[in-house]
Design an enzyme around this catalytic site. Sequence first.
Site, PDB file in Angstrom:
ATOM      1  N   ASP A  13     -10.501 -46.920  27.725  1.00  0.00           N
ATOM      2  CA  ASP A  13     -11.927 -46.974  28.102  1.00  0.00           C
ATOM      3  C   ASP A  13     -12.692 -46.239  27.006  1.00  0.00           C
ATOM      4  OD1 ASP A  13     -10.913 -44.447  28.779  1.00  0.00           O
ATOM      5  OD2 ASP A  13     -12.323 -44.168  30.426  1.00  0.00           O
ATOM      6  N   ASP A  17     -11.920 -39.339  22.691  1.00  0.00           N
ATOM      7  CA  ASP A  17     -10.484 -39.093  22.528  1.00  0.00           C
ATOM      8  C   ASP A  17      -9.665 -40.378  22.601  1.00  0.00           C
ATOM      9  OD1 ASP A  17     -11.253 -39.017  25.262  1.00  0.00           O
ATOM     10  OD2 ASP A  17      -9.413 -37.980  25.816  1.00  0.00           O
ATOM     11  N   ASP A  18     -10.173 -41.412  23.298  1.00  0.00           N
ATOM     12  CA  ASP A  18      -9.503 -42.720  23.226  1.00  0.00           C
ATOM     13  C   ASP A  18      -9.549 -43.242  21.788  1.00  0.00           C
ATOM     14  OD1 ASP A  18      -9.528 -43.879  26.369  1.00  0.00           O
ATOM     15  OD2 ASP A  18     -11.205 -42.569  25.867  1.00  0.00           O
ATOM     16  N   ASN A  42     -15.042 -44.218  30.910  1.00  0.00           N
ATOM     17  CA  ASN A  42     -15.946 -43.327  30.179  1.00  0.00           C
ATOM     18  C   ASN A  42     -17.312 -43.961  29.981  1.00  0.00           C
ATOM     19  OD1 ASN A  42     -14.145 -41.167  29.751  1.00  0.00           O
ATOM     20  ND2 ASN A  42     -13.245 -42.183  27.969  1.00  0.00           N
ATOM     21  N   THR A 127      -4.935 -44.889  28.868  1.00  0.00           N
ATOM     22  CA  THR A 127      -5.684 -43.659  28.611  1.00  0.00           C
ATOM     23  C   THR A 127      -7.008 -43.624  29.366  1.00  0.00           C
ATOM     24  OG1 THR A 127      -6.826 -44.516  26.640  1.00  0.00           O
ATOM     25  CG2 THR A 127      -4.660 -43.500  26.308  1.00  0.00           C
ATOM     26  N   ASN A 162     -10.969 -31.842  36.273  1.00  0.00           N
ATOM     27  CA  ASN A 162     -12.077 -31.734  35.320  1.00  0.00           C
ATOM     28  C   ASN A 162     -13.323 -32.487  35.767  1.00  0.00           C
ATOM     29  OD1 ASN A 162     -11.194 -34.347  34.884  1.00  0.00           O
ATOM     30  ND2 ASN A 162     -10.933 -34.128  32.677  1.00  0.00           N
ATOM     31  N   GLU A 168      -8.707 -35.127  38.262  1.00  0.00           N
ATOM     32  CA  GLU A 168      -8.936 -35.465  36.855  1.00  0.00           C
ATOM     33  C   GLU A 168      -9.699 -36.783  36.790  1.00  0.00           C
ATOM     34  OE1 GLU A 168      -8.274 -37.951  33.532  1.00  0.00           O
ATOM     35  OE2 GLU A 168      -7.072 -38.193  35.352  1.00  0.00           O
ATOM     36  N   PHE A 169     -10.513 -36.975  35.769  1.00  0.00           N
ATOM     37  CA  PHE A 169     -11.453 -38.096  35.727  1.00  0.00           C
ATOM     38  C   PHE A 169     -10.792 -39.460  35.879  1.00  0.00           C
ATOM     39  CE2 PHE A 169     -13.643 -41.464  33.418  1.00  0.00           C
ATOM     40  CZ  PHE A 169     -14.886 -41.464  34.043  1.00  0.00           C
ATOM     41  N   ASN A 170      -9.759 -39.762  35.106  1.00  0.00           N
ATOM     42  CA  ASN A 170      -9.195 -41.115  35.119  1.00  0.00           C
ATOM     43  C   ASN A 170      -8.684 -41.508  36.499  1.00  0.00           C
ATOM     44  OD1 ASN A 170      -9.732 -41.599  32.424  1.00  0.00           O
ATOM     45  ND2 ASN A 170      -7.690 -41.023  31.719  1.00  0.00           N
ATOM     46  N   HIS A 254      -6.699 -35.185  24.879  1.00  0.00           N
ATOM     47  CA  HIS A 254      -6.100 -35.800  26.069  1.00  0.00           C
ATOM     48  C   HIS A 254      -5.362 -37.100  25.720  1.00  0.00           C
ATOM     49  CE1 HIS A 254      -8.380 -33.117  28.703  1.00  0.00           C
ATOM     50  NE2 HIS A 254      -9.515 -33.500  28.134  1.00  0.00           N
ATOM     51  N   ASP A 255      -6.106 -38.075  25.211  1.00  0.00           N
ATOM     52  CA  ASP A 255      -5.558 -39.415  25.026  1.00  0.00           C
ATOM     53  C   ASP A 255      -4.604 -39.540  23.839  1.00  0.00           C
ATOM     54  OD1 ASP A 255      -6.992 -40.070  27.262  1.00  0.00           O
ATOM     55  OD2 ASP A 255      -8.645 -40.989  26.171  1.00  0.00           O
TER      56      ASP A 255
END
Length: 326
Positions: A13, A17-18, A42, A127, A162, A168-170, A254-255
């Site tokens: 997405d 960081d992706d 995102n 991710t 987060n 966590e967001f995802n 992260h990703d």
Amino acid sequence: MSHEPDRLFVDVDTGIDDAYALLYACAEAGPRLVGVSTVVGNVSLAAATRNTRAVLALAGRGDVTVAPGAAVPLAPEAVDARAVHGDTGLGHASLPEPQEPASTVHAVDAIVAAARAEPGRLALVATGPLTNIALAVMRDPDLPRHVKRFVIMGGAYAAHGNVTPSAEFNIWHDPEAARIVFRAFGGPGAAPVVAIGLDVTRKVTIDGADLAALAARCGGGPRAPALLRFLEDSARHYFERMERQSGRRFLVMHDPLAVAVALDPGLVETRRAAVDVETAGRLTTGATVVDWDGRWGRLANTEVAVAVDAERVRAKFFAAMERLAG
């Protein structure tokens, strides 16, 4: 089983960081990167798809097929993460409009086809939110038995969230999809979920000094000016946000860590456990719940990352960027 290198397919997405994860995949996996799909998360699906194509073009891999997927989550109450990644998803960075068009193949079809093309050889990485993966599993319940490795960036297993205290967001963005995915993987003959959560991603960070050192190492590589400018401009937005929150300018990888683990599982230490996702909690929707002690009596479906060799991950990332610049 074939000893040829594994193939890599990444579902993204694309935010900041992706984008770094895609650059790393291009440099580290090379021709093993056989496809990319996009999902809302995102940013919107359209923005994620545009960003993905532009980043692949920056890396010299405009040939990689980009298949757009789900434009809304299965649980459509979520909001995006533009506050973290900027209005475009790439912080302060600006990339040329990509020349290669996005694929007309839907992400779900692309994921299923990639897994079935050479069973047992595909590393599948997600991710972003797990909407596309859930839809792919619903389309092809045998998908978990066709992939060699399935790595997600998602969840908080012994750490705070987060986006909420527990999520966590995802995972939070589409908890229904995440629950489908966790319940589909890890059964007899099926790949487990390899969960790269906030417990370990927060230990892998970069800052302005790292980017300055990379610039010094890259020298006069043909792609160096555009690549370095992109890394610096995109990171600056993230740095500014973290400085407001914590007083320190840094970016959490992260990703990129999830992609790195897909290619080199030895970068993290994992612990096998049963994991499920809370979908109806008043305060805990999107939480990843881990049964460390086997109290549920369920099959352990997940390899949860509990430790990471952060310095080796950082070294591999910067070495990959140096190659990409060169």
